[in-house]
Each structure stands twice: as C-alpha cells, then as structure tokens.
Design a protein around this motif. Structure first.
Motif, PDB file in Angstrom:
ATOM      1  N   PHE A  58       0.836  -1.193   0.000  1.00  0.00           N
ATOM      2  CA  PHE A  58       0.000   0.000   0.000  1.00  0.00           C
ATOM      3  C   PHE A  58       0.880   1.255   0.000  1.00  0.00           C
ATOM      4  CE2 PHE A  58      -2.737   3.100   2.273  1.00  0.00           C
ATOM      5  CZ  PHE A  58      -3.703   3.203   1.287  1.00  0.00           C
ATOM      6  N   VAL A  59       1.895   1.243   0.868  1.00  0.00           N
ATOM      7  CA  VAL A  59       2.818   2.376   0.904  1.00  0.00           C
ATOM      8  C   VAL A  59       3.484   2.539  -0.457  1.00  0.00           C
ATOM      9  CG1 VAL A  59       4.955   3.249   1.919  1.00  0.00           C
ATOM     10  CG2 VAL A  59       3.242   2.178   3.368  1.00  0.00           C
ATOM     11  N   TRP A  60       3.879   1.402  -1.035  1.00  0.00           N
ATOM     12  CA  TRP A  60       4.552   1.443  -2.331  1.00  0.00           C
ATOM     13  C   TRP A  60       3.636   2.045  -3.393  1.00  0.00           C
ATOM     14  CZ3 TRP A  60       4.939  -0.101  -7.374  1.00  0.00           C
ATOM     15  CH2 TRP A  60       6.219  -0.053  -7.910  1.00  0.00           C
ATOM     16  N   VAL A  61       2.338   1.655  -3.356  1.00  0.00           N
ATOM     17  CA  VAL A  61       1.378   2.190  -4.320  1.00  0.00           C
ATOM     18  C   VAL A  61       1.237   3.690  -4.130  1.00  0.00           C
ATOM     19  CG1 VAL A  61      -1.049   2.230  -4.935  1.00  0.00           C
ATOM     20  CG2 VAL A  61       0.111   0.051  -4.597  1.00  0.00           C
ATOM     21  N   LEU A  62       1.135   4.101  -2.869  1.00  0.00           N
ATOM     22  CA  LEU A  62       1.016   5.529  -2.598  1.00  0.00           C
ATOM     23  C   LEU A  62       2.214   6.304  -3.128  1.00  0.00           C
ATOM     24  CD1 LEU A  62      -0.370   5.822   1.035  1.00  0.00           C
ATOM     25  CD2 LEU A  62      -1.510   6.376  -1.102  1.00  0.00           C
ATOM     26  N   SER A  63       3.364   5.624  -3.152  1.00  0.00           N
ATOM     27  CA  SER A  63       4.552   6.354  -3.564  1.00  0.00           C
ATOM     28  C   SER A  63       4.746   6.348  -5.082  1.00  0.00           C
ATOM     29  CB  SER A  63       5.782   5.789  -2.856  1.00  0.00           C
ATOM     30  OG  SER A  63       5.970   4.452  -3.247  1.00  0.00           O
ATOM     31  N   THR A  64       3.852   5.696  -5.793  1.00  0.00           N
ATOM     32  CA  THR A  64       3.917   5.775  -7.261  1.00  0.00           C
ATOM     33  C   THR A  64       3.262   7.076  -7.692  1.00  0.00           C
ATOM     34  OG1 THR A  64       3.574   3.406  -7.258  1.00  0.00           O
ATOM     35  CG2 THR A  64       3.528   4.475  -9.383  1.00  0.00           C
ATOM     36  N   THR A  65       3.948   8.184  -7.465  1.00  0.00           N
ATOM     37  CA  THR A  65       3.317   9.477  -7.743  1.00  0.00           C
ATOM     38  C   THR A  65       3.725  10.047  -9.088  1.00  0.00           C
ATOM     39  OG1 THR A  65       5.134  10.493  -6.578  1.00  0.00           O
ATOM     40  CG2 THR A  65       3.119  10.154  -5.333  1.00  0.00           C
ATOM     41  N   MET A  66       4.793   9.479  -9.657  1.00  0.00           N
ATOM     42  CA  MET A  66       5.342  10.100 -10.863  1.00  0.00           C
ATOM     43  C   MET A  66       4.313  10.311 -11.986  1.00  0.00           C
ATOM     44  SD  MET A  66       8.058  11.523 -11.693  1.00  0.00           S
ATOM     45  CE  MET A  66       9.550  10.975 -10.897  1.00  0.00           C
ATOM     46  N   PRO A  67       3.456   9.332 -12.287  1.00  0.00           N
ATOM     47  CA  PRO A  67       2.473   9.590 -13.340  1.00  0.00           C
ATOM     48  C   PRO A  67       1.573  10.770 -12.996  1.00  0.00           C
ATOM     49  CG  PRO A  67       2.522   7.256 -12.813  1.00  0.00           C
ATOM     50  CD  PRO A  67       3.373   7.946 -11.791  1.00  0.00           C
ATOM     51  N   LEU A  68       1.206  10.894 -11.715  1.00  0.00           N
ATOM     52  CA  LEU A  68       0.320  11.992 -11.324  1.00  0.00           C
ATOM     53  C   LEU A  68       1.047  13.323 -11.399  1.00  0.00           C
ATOM     54  CD1 LEU A  68      -1.275  10.167  -8.273  1.00  0.00           C
ATOM     55  CD2 LEU A  68      -1.990  10.165 -10.663  1.00  0.00           C
ATOM     56  N   VAL A  69       2.330  13.320 -10.964  1.00  0.00           N
ATOM     57  CA  VAL A  69       3.123  14.542 -11.037  1.00  0.00           C
ATOM     58  C   VAL A  69       3.164  15.048 -12.478  1.00  0.00           C
ATOM     59  CG1 VAL A  69       5.451  15.461 -10.807  1.00  0.00           C
ATOM     60  CG2 VAL A  69       4.545  13.961  -9.042  1.00  0.00           C
ATOM     61  N   ASN A  70       3.389  14.115 -13.404  1.00  0.00           N
ATOM     62  CA  ASN A  70       3.474  14.521 -14.797  1.00  0.00           C
ATOM     63  C   ASN A  70       2.112  14.830 -15.402  1.00  0.00           C
ATOM     64  OD1 ASN A  70       6.351  14.417 -15.836  1.00  0.00           O
ATOM     65  ND2 ASN A  70       6.182  12.589 -14.574  1.00  0.00           N
TER      66      ASN A  70
END
Lengths: 335, 268, 267
Positions: B29-41
């Motif tokens: 879950f933490v790992w999923v939360l940290s997949t922010t790069m697509p959202l940042v872009n």
C-alpha cells in the motif's frame, strides 16, 4: 560417504586502499590479496558418522562446510559426497543434503513455518505420504505443534531454530551439515536440539557434520572430532584421545569440611582453584591414585571426584600450542 | 530441475508467494502511494494542454494516458534486482542455492504472485479513469485490443523482471549493482513513455527509442490500453516487444549463471 | 546547553565525514546518478517547452529555476535528512531505539543527526549549476535583494522539509512495518519539481491548497524561485517564515507525543 583430499580454498580479496588517488586507481586496476581459508586438508567420513569440526574463528570450518554443500568451488583438491561432486550442484545431490546455519534462516519471516514446510515439500518433490509421516514425526519430537501455525516473526529464537531444523529435514537429507546450530540458545534448548539431532542420526543413519562454539554440543554429539586451525587439519580422531593428548592431567576436586592452608594443598599437586571449602588440583594421570590416598589420609575431605579438564580449556591450549609452533616455524626460516 | 518436477512444484510456490504478498499488503500500500510520478506529470501536462491540445492530446487524453500509466506500472513492476542485491549482501542467497531448483523460479514466483493484489490496486484507478474521461480514452474497445493489451502487459512485465534479474546478477560481480539499477531507472523514466507519451519526442529520438527495451516496458501497454494504434501497427510493436523479452531473457539467464559460478569461486 | 549540542553535532558530522572519506569513489558515482536524475526532471520540461513558450506564466528559464531548487533541496533531503530517517525506522523495527532514549540528550536531536551522506551534496552543486544556466537563458542576473530573500527561504524550506520528516517518522511509531517510508517521502516531494501554479487547473484548485497549506511543497521550491526572479510578494515571504515556524512547532509536539506513545506501548 564423504571424502576430501587435499582441499584448498583460496580467496582473492579486493583491497581498497585509503586515499582518493588509490580509490580512483582501484576503479580500473584492482589489487588483490590471497586469503587461504582452507589450505590442504583431507579426511574421510563413513555413512552414519557424527563428526564435529572444531577450530577458532576464521579457521576455515564454515568454508569447508560450504565446499561440501556445493556453495563454494574448491580451488584445489577432490571432494566427494555420497559419490557426487558437490560443485556440480546436481539435483540428486542437493536432494540428499542440507546445510543448517544458526545465523541464517530459510523460514519465510512473515508466514507461519508450516508454509515453508509446504514449500520445501514442493521444491524437494517429497511424496505426500512420506511428507505427512515426516512432518508428524518432526512436530512430535520437536514439540512444535503449536508453533507452526504462527508467523515466524512472532517466535522466540529457540522456537524458530526448532522450526528451522524441521524445515531442513522435510526431505530427510542423508547428509546434514550443521553450522553453529545452537548459537544463542539457552542451555535446555541446546540440550533438546542435541537429543533431537542425535535421534535423527540414529534413526535414519544420516551422516552429520557439526561446527559449534559450545563444546558441550560437540562432547554430547560427536564421537569423532576434526580440528581445523588456520586452514590446516591439526587433529582427526576421537574426542577422548584429543583430551588425553593435549591435557593428560586429571583434575581432582576435593570438598573440605574445614579451612586448609594453601601450602598443604600445593604439596599434593598444582592448585587450580581454592575457595570456600572446595579445592581443585591438577595432577598427572599416573599420580592420581597416590594423590587421592594422600588427600584422604591427610585432609578433612568430605567428597572427592576426578574429572577431565574442561573442553574449552583443552581447545584453547591446543590452539595456543599450534600458534606457538607456527611462530617457531616462522622464526626458524632464514631471512 | 526437470520440467515435470518444476510443474509439480510451481503451484505450491505460487500459493506460498501469494500468502507472502498478502502478509506484505501494508508495504504494498505504501509502495502504491509512492507511485506518484504519473500523477506529477499528469498535472504538468494538464496545465500545458489547458489552452490548446498538444499534438493529438487534449486534457482528457492526458488524464487517460497517465492513469493508464499508473495502472500499467502497478501490473508490470518487478523488484528482483533489489531482492537479489539484498540477499547477496546478507548471504541468504546461499539458502536459495542449496535447493534443487533455480532461485530464478523463486524470484519469478514472488513477482507473479503479487499480481492479484496489484490488480486490486489498478482496477479502481482504471474505473476512475473511465469515469473521468470515458471508456474510449481509458480502456481497450475491442476484443482484439484487449487481447493484445494483455499480451503487452505480460511482455512488459517479463522485460522488467528479466532486466531486474540481469542487474541483480551483476551484484554477484560488483560490490553492489544498486547504482546500475538507478541508471536503468533513469533511462526507463526518460525513454519509456512514463513521463510523457513517446510520440512527443522528435523523430530521430523516437527511432532510437523504438530499438530500446524501455518503451516496451511501459509505453506500449499504455498505448494499447488507450487505443493509440490500429491492428497492424499494434501487432508489429508487440512482436518487437517479445523479441526483447527473448533477448533480455537470454542476457539475464547468461549473467545469472556466470554470476553464480563466480559467487561459488569467491564465496558469499 | 547550545554549545553542548553544537559539539554533539560536530562529533556526528565528523563521524559521517570520516565514513564518507572511506568511500571517496562514491563522490563520482553519486555525482553521476545525481546528474542522471536531474535529467529525468529536465526531460519533460524540454518536451513541454518544445511545443509552448510559456506554461502557466513560467518560461523555460524560469521553470528551470524551480527544478534547480528542487534538485538543491533533494541534495539536502538525501544527504542530511533521509539517512537519519532510515536509521530511525531501522531502530524502531529492531527495538534499538531504547538505546537512543537512554542517552542524556534530546532524542529528536540525536536521531536526526545520526547519519549524513556528504557525497549526496553533489545535488546541491547540480542545483547551483542549474541556477547559472537558467539565468544565462533569461539573459539577466538575480537582484541582490532577491538573492538574499531566496537564501532566507532556503532556511525556511529546510525547516519545512525537516518538520515533514519528523512527522513521517512519528507515523512510524504507530504504523508497524514501514520500511518504505523514505520512498514515500521522496516521492511526495516529487510534486515540488514543477512551479506550483501548474496545479491550479487540477480539481478546481484543491491541489494548490493542499500543496500550499497541508504539504507545503509550493513554499519549498516555487517561492525561492520567485524570490530570485524578484517577483515574490512580501506577504508570501512573511507567510513562508511564519508557516515554517508553525510547522516546526507542530512537528515537535507530535514527536514528543509519539515518543510518549512508544515508551508506554513497547514491551
């Protein structure tokens, strides 16, 4: 079962010298030093034997076990385990052996041990009926029935080690290498493990090699010991004979009903300890009888026992001896 | 291990790996939360496309594209390099090597068994994407598109996993291949379509990228998910992807075998 | 009191420094990966600005300043903040935090100064390089007042980053098994790589609110960049100073409560 001839294992160790220049240089040109972990040892072990490897830290015990289990390739020499050459890591070979390391675990940390057992059943392709039988037996002997359903991380060290041992024996290995299996365990747990290991050896005729820092493990389990020191084999034979050779003196323990002057005790033999009504004397083996009769006639003795020197002492004396011999050898070489 | 033994062992291995992935759900879950790069872009490109579309992409297309990126990233990720590095350093690789089955099968089963949990995460994102931009921009429309998309996700995962094994195997030669992994990640970020659709890159660069593996890890599945290609183009790209799967597989297995040999010579 | 802590800090820094000297080659490998990661921050900008001269009021050179600040702060984050964070999470997992709590000095101070990775400072150099490149593109230099303000903001940004870090660590006391916290922390920081005005168009400005007041990423990179350009409103500057002080205070309160929770709950 196991035969080792002229085994040598030399490592090349990369040396990273201090200093920026040297660090940069080492990126392109590495300097190596050779470490002789095992420097030419030979021995044979018959099926069903229990053998203890003894030696100080860094003597080459673990390296030898790793070579025997196929994890390390020997630099030189011939090694065979039940007809297999370990370094080929044939499937048939791997299914026959197991290495248990007290400091490394194979149990899956966040799942109950039962899952690891199940996994090993699949990986070692153990027939279901045999698996059930083995598991029931292991669970009964090691008394781990309540434990194998709990996540491994919740088990105490001793409980974990028992499960670790069970996981290692699911495929009924015929050769078992044990590297410090009782490290960190309390005395009663050590005793449980010892009894269990001995039973397994007797029941299945498995060959067993053990290294341990606890001499009690070795004394209780291994009729034969192999002493390795600085990569060389320095003794191979029965434990008793080793004690005889290194420390032929016996210890006479006297319990005294009243205080006795130290000088009177010293006249009987070498006084090792003397405190609150107990005196320990070290005497030559052939003088034991004479000492006993003199003590009984001249001193207020309430109890008397004759013992061997503690194994730890024997071993440290042996290693000190070896070291002295090495130093001497080094000095006698003309410069 | 022979194929029959392997087939017998695999179901249990997968089941135990799955139990493990369930035990690690908080971590995941933490790992999923940290997949922010697509959202940042995504926010960057939405700001860019606010006044006028960029190429074929309007704001909605970017939302569809980057949410698809998020989902595909969940489905195709692998962490074997990290695990191998760690096990080499800790010496626990020895425990795996004692078993009469290649450790690679163990690593693969760990990764594959994480799939169901990852689908659970990816699915809501896909549904959100459908709600935000409509099904035609968010998910495949025809059966053949679905089929090719699934093949491409599998291929993307395979390339990622095998590259992980190859880089992980390097830690058997070097002190640590962690830095190597970072360089690979940077190339992945820049070349895969993870930060922007690859069609925005200039012509020359795109030709280069077509020959590199990165686009087939991420960009291709995303493009197929958002219906960017017709059938012939899609088939051609999937064929190239699987060529990379084979190539990377050969490289990974080769490096691994050499690495284990060296491990046995130098000790762990 | 202050002198004692300064001395402690010197000791800890020295230890980390000596350790870093052992691995001097890391300077180059860290430098190389730092440049690589900067490239990932720049790549989308190159692509974006090849189709637009300006995005949400930011030209390429100006946006470059934000990336410069992002890189510089990343250096501070990875060199001075993350190593200790990893250390604390490790302490909690292994139960060795007790040793830290036994020591006769402030626990927060001890855990946040336990490890530094000096070579990561390469990111700071890269950030400075980006500033120079940006101003060359813009064809002018920063105003002296702007530079001064941005230096002040460097201080507030570091305080903010550190406070966010303390808050994250505090979470580690309540949630078990959070090995990935560092990763989460760094990836949230990724949102600070663009000028904060790009968030205006998303979710009716809700994101802007979040990144200004809840997780004040906008304050960390966009404000200093604006200050360098001499277009940061005075009110924003005051807001940044007051805001970072408030954040530090909250972080300290939460930390103390978490320690209380830890000591009363652990067995």
């Amino acid at each position: 079962m196991i035969s080792v001839h002229g085994l040598r294992k030399h490592y090349k160790v990369h040396k990273r010298p201090p200093g920026l220049k040297a660090a940069l240089r080492s990126l392109f040109h590495r300097t190596y030093t050779s470490v002789k972990a095992v420097d030419g040892i030979s021995f044979d072990i018959r099926p069903g034997e229990r053998v203890g490897f003894l030696g100080p830290n860094g003597a080459g015990k673990t390296t030898t076990l790793k070579v025997l289990s196929g994890l390390l390739h020997p630099s030189e020499g011939e090694v065979r385990v039940d007809g297999h050459v370990p370094r080929l890591r044939e499937e048939a070979f791997l299914k026959k052996i197991m290495l248990v390391m007290g400091q490394k675990q194979q149990l899956l940390w966040d799942l109950p041990p039962a899952e690891t057992f199940e996994l090993n059943r699949a990986i070692y392709d153990v027939p279901t009926l045999q698996y059930k039988q083995t598991l029931d037996e292991l669970v009964g002997l090691l008394e781990i029935g309540d434990l194998i359903g709990k996540p491994t991380r919740q088990l105490s060290l001793g409980e974990r080690m028992k499960c670790e041992l069970a996981a290692a024996l699911i495929h009924r290995p015929r050769v078992l290498f044990l590297d410090e299996p009782t490290i960190g365990l309390d005395v009663s747990m050590q005793a449980t493990m010892r009894t269990f290991i001995k039973d397994y050896n007797e029941k299945y005729g498995a060959t067993l090699i053990l290294t341990s820092h606890y001499m009690d493990d070795v004394a209780a389990l291994c009729p034969r010991v192999i002493v390795i020191d600085k990569g060389l084999l320095s003794y191979d034979g029965s434990l008793e004979a080793l004690v005889q050779r290194v420390r032929p003196e016996k210890r006479v323990v006297l319990r005294l009903s009243e205080v006795v002057d130290a000088s009177r005790l010293e006249s009987l033999g070498k006084l090792v300890t003397h405190e609150a009504g107990t005196a320990v004397l070290q005497v030559k083996q052939d003088a034991v009888n004479a000492t006993i009769s003199r003590a009984l006639s001249g001193l207020p003795v309430t109890d008397l026992t004759v013992e061997n020197a503690p194994l730890e002492e024997v071993m440290s004396e042996l290693f000190a001896e070896n070291k002295a011999r090495r130093l001497q050898a080094a000095e006698s070489v003309p410069a | 291990m022979n194929a029959r033994g392997l087939l017998r062992a695999l179901p249990t291995m997968l089941r135990v790996s799955f139990a493990e992935s369930v035990a690690y759900r908080a971590e995941m879950f933490v790992w999923v939360l940290s997949t922010t790069m697509p959202l940042v872009n995504m926010v960057l490109w939405m700001a860019v496309a606010k006044s006028a579309p960029v190429g074929n992409f309007g704001q909605a297309d970017f939302v569809g594209y980057f949410l698809a990126t998020f989902a595909v990233r969940q489905l195709t990720s692998a962490w074997a390099a990290w695990l191998i590095n760690w096990e080499v350093k800790q010496g626990t690789l020895a425990m795996r090597l004692l078993r009469p089955i290649s450790p690679l099968w163990g690593y693969a089963s760990d990764n594959v068994a994480g799939f169901p949990m990852r689908v659970v995460v990816a699915l809501p994102v896909v549904l959100l994407s459908i709600a935000l931009v409509g099904a035609d921009k968010a998910v495949p429309q025809h059966a053949w598109q679905w089929g090719l998309f699934l093949v491409a996700v599998l291929g993307g995962w395979a390339i990622t996993f095998l590259a992980n094994v190859a880089i992980g195997a390097l830690s058997l030669f070097l002190d640590s291949s962690q830095k190597m992994m970072e360089v690979w990640m940077v190339l992945f970020f820049v070349c895969s379509g993870y930060m922007y659709p690859v069609e925005f890159l200039p012509e020359g660069l795109r030709t280069v990228i077509d020959w590199l593996p990165f686009r087939y890890q991420m960009g291709l599945p995303v493009e197929l998910m958002t219906n960017a290609h017709d059938l012939p183009t899609a088939l051609g790209l999937v064929a190239r992807q699987w060529a990379w799967v084979l190539g990377m597989g050969a490289l990974a297995v080769g490096l691994w075998k050499q690495g284990v040999k060296r491990f046995a010579a130098f000790g762990g | 009191m202050v002198r004692r802590y300064l001395r402690l800090l010197t000791v800890q820094l020295k230890a980390s420094g000596l350790q870093a000297l052992q691995y001097r080659a890391d300077f180059f490998t860290d430098g190389f990966t730092s440049l690589c990661w900067v490239f990932t921050a720049l790549a989308p900008l190159f692509v974006v600005y090849s189709s637009r001269p300006e995005v949400e009021g930011w030209s390429f050179g100006e946006a470059l300043l934000v990336v410069g600040w992002f890189t510089l702060l990343q250096g501070i984050l990875e060199g001075a903040i993350n190593p200790s964070l990893t250390g604390v999470v490790e302490h909690i997992r292994k139960g060795t935090l007790d040793f830290v709590l036994l020591k006769p000095a402030d626990a927060q101070f001890l855990v946040s100064t336990q490890r530094f990775l000096p070579w990561r400072a390469f990111n700071v150099l890269t950030g400075l390089g980006l500033f120079i490149y940006a101003f060359l593109l813009l064809g002018r230099g920063p105003s002296p007042l702007g530079l001064l303000t941005s230096l002040l903001l460097l201080g507030t940004s570091t305080v903010l980053l550190y406070s966010l870090w303390i808050l994250t660590v505090s979470a580690a006391f309540f949630v078990v098994r959070v090995d990935n916290l560092t990763y989460l922390f760094t990836s949230i920081f990724d949102f600070a790589r663009w000028p904060s005005s790009v968030f205006k168009g998303v979710a009716k400005g809700a994101l802007t609110l979040v990144f200004t007041y809840v997780i004040p990423l906008a304050l960390m990179t966009t404000f200093p960049a604006e200050a360098m350009l001499g277009r940061l409103p005075a009110l924003s500057l005051v807001g940044a100073v007051v805001g970072s002080a408030a954040f530090a205070w909250v972080a300290r309160r939460v930390w103390i409560r978490s320690i209380g929770h830890y000591t009363s709950a652990s067995s």
